[in-house]
Design a protein around this motif. Structure first.
Motif, PDB file in Angstrom:
ATOM      1  N   GLN A 191      -4.055  -3.775  -9.061  1.00  0.00           N
ATOM      2  CA  GLN A 191      -4.731  -4.680  -8.148  1.00  0.00           C
ATOM      3  C   GLN A 191      -5.807  -5.453  -8.903  1.00  0.00           C
ATOM      4  OE1 GLN A 191      -5.680  -2.523  -4.595  1.00  0.00           O
ATOM      5  NE2 GLN A 191      -6.538  -4.280  -3.540  1.00  0.00           N
ATOM      6  N   PHE A 203     -12.517  -2.294   0.108  1.00  0.00           N
ATOM      7  CA  PHE A 203     -13.800  -1.730  -0.287  1.00  0.00           C
ATOM      8  C   PHE A 203     -14.892  -2.146   0.687  1.00  0.00           C
ATOM      9  CE2 PHE A 203     -13.489   0.191  -4.546  1.00  0.00           C
ATOM     10  CZ  PHE A 203     -12.146  -0.043  -4.780  1.00  0.00           C
ATOM     11  N   GLY A 204     -15.853  -1.252   0.831  1.00  0.00           N
ATOM     12  CA  GLY A 204     -17.053  -1.585   1.578  1.00  0.00           C
ATOM     13  C   GLY A 204     -17.939  -2.517   0.774  1.00  0.00           C
ATOM     14  N   TYR A 222     -12.326  11.670  -3.976  1.00  0.00           N
ATOM     15  CA  TYR A 222     -11.355  10.992  -3.143  1.00  0.00           C
ATOM     16  C   TYR A 222     -10.753  11.973  -2.144  1.00  0.00           C
ATOM     17  CZ  TYR A 222      -7.716  12.795  -6.323  1.00  0.00           C
ATOM     18  OH  TYR A 222      -6.898  13.600  -7.083  1.00  0.00           O
ATOM     19  N   TYR A 235       1.238   3.366  -9.948  1.00  0.00           N
ATOM     20  CA  TYR A 235       1.816   3.089  -8.637  1.00  0.00           C
ATOM     21  C   TYR A 235       1.752   1.590  -8.344  1.00  0.00           C
ATOM     22  CZ  TYR A 235       3.143   4.568  -3.929  1.00  0.00           C
ATOM     23  OH  TYR A 235       3.814   4.779  -2.759  1.00  0.00           O
ATOM     24  N   ASN A 236       0.589   1.013  -8.629  1.00  0.00           N
ATOM     25  CA  ASN A 236       0.444  -0.431  -8.520  1.00  0.00           C
ATOM     26  C   ASN A 236      -0.778  -0.869  -9.310  1.00  0.00           C
ATOM     27  OD1 ASN A 236      -1.899  -0.240  -6.801  1.00  0.00           O
ATOM     28  ND2 ASN A 236      -0.542   0.222  -5.097  1.00  0.00           N
ATOM     29  N   LEU A 241      -2.246  -7.787  -5.229  1.00  0.00           N
ATOM     30  CA  LEU A 241      -1.711  -6.445  -5.463  1.00  0.00           C
ATOM     31  C   LEU A 241      -0.303  -6.593  -6.008  1.00  0.00           C
ATOM     32  CD1 LEU A 241      -1.735  -3.279  -4.915  1.00  0.00           C
ATOM     33  CD2 LEU A 241      -0.603  -3.867  -2.757  1.00  0.00           C
ATOM     34  N   MET A 260      -7.180  12.502   0.312  1.00  0.00           N
ATOM     35  CA  MET A 260      -5.836  12.033   0.619  1.00  0.00           C
ATOM     36  C   MET A 260      -5.499  12.175   2.096  1.00  0.00           C
ATOM     37  SD  MET A 260      -3.896  13.361  -2.812  1.00  0.00           S
ATOM     38  CE  MET A 260      -2.378  12.446  -2.505  1.00  0.00           C
ATOM     39  N   SER A 319      -7.415   3.087   1.637  1.00  0.00           N
ATOM     40  CA  SER A 319      -6.109   2.531   1.317  1.00  0.00           C
ATOM     41  C   SER A 319      -5.021   3.436   1.865  1.00  0.00           C
ATOM     42  CB  SER A 319      -5.951   2.379  -0.202  1.00  0.00           C
ATOM     43  OG  SER A 319      -6.095   3.626  -0.839  1.00  0.00           O
ATOM     44  N   THR A 320      -3.811   2.932   1.825  1.00  0.00           N
ATOM     45  CA  THR A 320      -2.652   3.738   2.146  1.00  0.00           C
ATOM     46  C   THR A 320      -1.635   3.497   1.055  1.00  0.00           C
ATOM     47  OG1 THR A 320      -1.160   4.376   3.932  1.00  0.00           O
ATOM     48  CG2 THR A 320      -1.455   2.023   3.562  1.00  0.00           C
ATOM     49  N   ALA A 321      -0.709   4.405   0.891  1.00  0.00           N
ATOM     50  CA  ALA A 321       0.192   4.358  -0.248  1.00  0.00           C
ATOM     51  C   ALA A 321       0.899   3.011  -0.352  1.00  0.00           C
ATOM     52  CB  ALA A 321       1.215   5.480  -0.133  1.00  0.00           C
ATOM     53  N   GLY A 322       0.802   2.407  -1.510  1.00  0.00           N
ATOM     54  CA  GLY A 322       1.536   1.180  -1.774  1.00  0.00           C
ATOM     55  C   GLY A 322       0.895  -0.093  -1.290  1.00  0.00           C
ATOM     56  N   THR A 323      -0.278   0.004  -0.714  1.00  0.00           N
ATOM     57  CA  THR A 323      -0.927  -1.221  -0.226  1.00  0.00           C
ATOM     58  C   THR A 323      -2.278  -1.400  -0.907  1.00  0.00           C
ATOM     59  OG1 THR A 323      -2.091  -0.178   1.616  1.00  0.00           O
ATOM     60  CG2 THR A 323       0.168  -0.894   2.020  1.00  0.00           C
ATOM     61  N   GLU A 324      -2.851  -2.570  -0.661  1.00  0.00           N
ATOM     62  CA  GLU A 324      -4.121  -2.863  -1.311  1.00  0.00           C
ATOM     63  C   GLU A 324      -5.234  -1.970  -0.793  1.00  0.00           C
ATOM     64  OE1 GLU A 324      -4.338  -6.827   1.314  1.00  0.00           O
ATOM     65  OE2 GLU A 324      -5.902  -6.686  -0.211  1.00  0.00           O
ATOM     66  N   ALA A 325      -6.195  -1.730  -1.661  1.00  0.00           N
ATOM     67  CA  ALA A 325      -7.377  -0.967  -1.290  1.00  0.00           C
ATOM     68  C   ALA A 325      -8.438  -1.909  -0.758  1.00  0.00           C
ATOM     69  CB  ALA A 325      -7.904  -0.223  -2.510  1.00  0.00           C
ATOM     70  N   GLN A 359       2.948  -4.316  -6.984  1.00  0.00           N
ATOM     71  CA  GLN A 359       3.575  -3.005  -6.997  1.00  0.00           C
ATOM     72  C   GLN A 359       4.220  -2.767  -8.360  1.00  0.00           C
ATOM     73  OE1 GLN A 359       3.205  -1.061  -4.531  1.00  0.00           O
ATOM     74  NE2 GLN A 359       2.914  -2.282  -2.685  1.00  0.00           N
ATOM     75  N   TYR A 388      -5.982   7.430   2.646  1.00  0.00           N
ATOM     76  CA  TYR A 388      -6.776   7.636   1.448  1.00  0.00           C
ATOM     77  C   TYR A 388      -8.145   6.988   1.566  1.00  0.00           C
ATOM     78  CZ  TYR A 388      -2.154   8.583  -0.533  1.00  0.00           C
ATOM     79  OH  TYR A 388      -0.912   9.076  -0.785  1.00  0.00           O
TER      80      TYR A 388
END
Lengths: 111, 111
Positions: free
Chosen positions: B34, A102-103, A48, B31-32, B49, A50, A94-100, B51, A31
């Motif tokens: 943050q 940012f630049g 965005y 979903y989560n 983060l 996916m 990001s990836t599903a279920g993990t933190e995003a 969940q 993502y």
């Protein structure tokens, strides 16, 4: 180290002159997304993606284009910038279920 | 449509105080969630983060809780320091990586 890299960090341009803000990530995340941040309006999602070749509009897509030809890159294109696109832009990965992640942001001024 | 609010909008405290920042969201199908920190003119740094299946997360002096059913999250900062001065943003991840951000709480910790 997980990184999202945007370029340029600062840009001043004139109305109507096409520009591209690049975004690259080194985490192989599916993502990616673009946000703009304006005083009093907060962070709003522009587009965005996916996965490769899959993109969708966020809340404020007008005047912007994106492409996702490779997993690591997600450029933001302003075909004909206008002064109301003056803003601070952020790319995220990001990836599903993990933190995003940012630049560091691109401060764009359109005169 | 998901809406995220944060209270208070701004907070000024003396060094050493424990403090609580609040985040509310309207749609509990997330979903989560943050929490981020943003220094003036800078990018977003991920703090915690949570969940959707979790109740809380801790990192050092930070503790975040999540009550999905009531649409609330709190960020607890223990023994605040001047270096904690920043804007704190919460963001909910609706499925599909459509992050919706709150307007932020601007924190000042006075020496």
């Amino acid at each position: 180290e997980a990184q999202v890299t945007q370029n340029p960090r600062y840009l001043i341009t004139v109305t109507g002159k096409k520009l591209t803000v690049t975004c690259s990530q080194n985490m192989n995340h599916e993502y990616m997304s673009w946000y703009r941040q304006d005083p009093g309006l907060g962070l709003r999602q522009i587009y965005y993606s996916m996965n490769v070749e899959v993109t969708d509009k966020g809340d404020v897509p007008e005047g912007y284009k994106v492409s996702r030809k490779e997993k690591r890159n997600f450029p933001l294109i302003l075909e004909s910038p206008s002064p109301n696109q003056t803003s601070l832009y952020f790319c995220a990965a990001s990836t599903a279920g993990t933190e995003a992640f940012f630049g560091q942001g691109t401060r764009l001024t359109v005169v | 449509k998901q809406e995220v609010t944060q209270i208070p909008a701004a907070l000024s405290v003396p060094e050493g105080e424990n403090l609580v920042l609040n985040c509310s969201f309207t749609d509990s199908a997330i979903y989560n969630l943050q929490w981020f920190r943003q220094d003036p003119g800078k990018g977003l740094t991920s703090l915690l983060l949570i969940q959707s299946s979790q109740r809380e997360q801790t990192s050092g002096r930070l503790n975040a809780s999540l009550d999905k059913s009531s649409g609330r999250s709190t960020l607890y900062i223990a023994a605040s320091q001047p270096g904690d001065s920043a804007t704190y943003l919460c963001a909910v991840d609706n499925y599909g990586q459509n992050f919706v951000f709150g307007p932020g709480t601007r924190l000042s910790v006075l020496p």
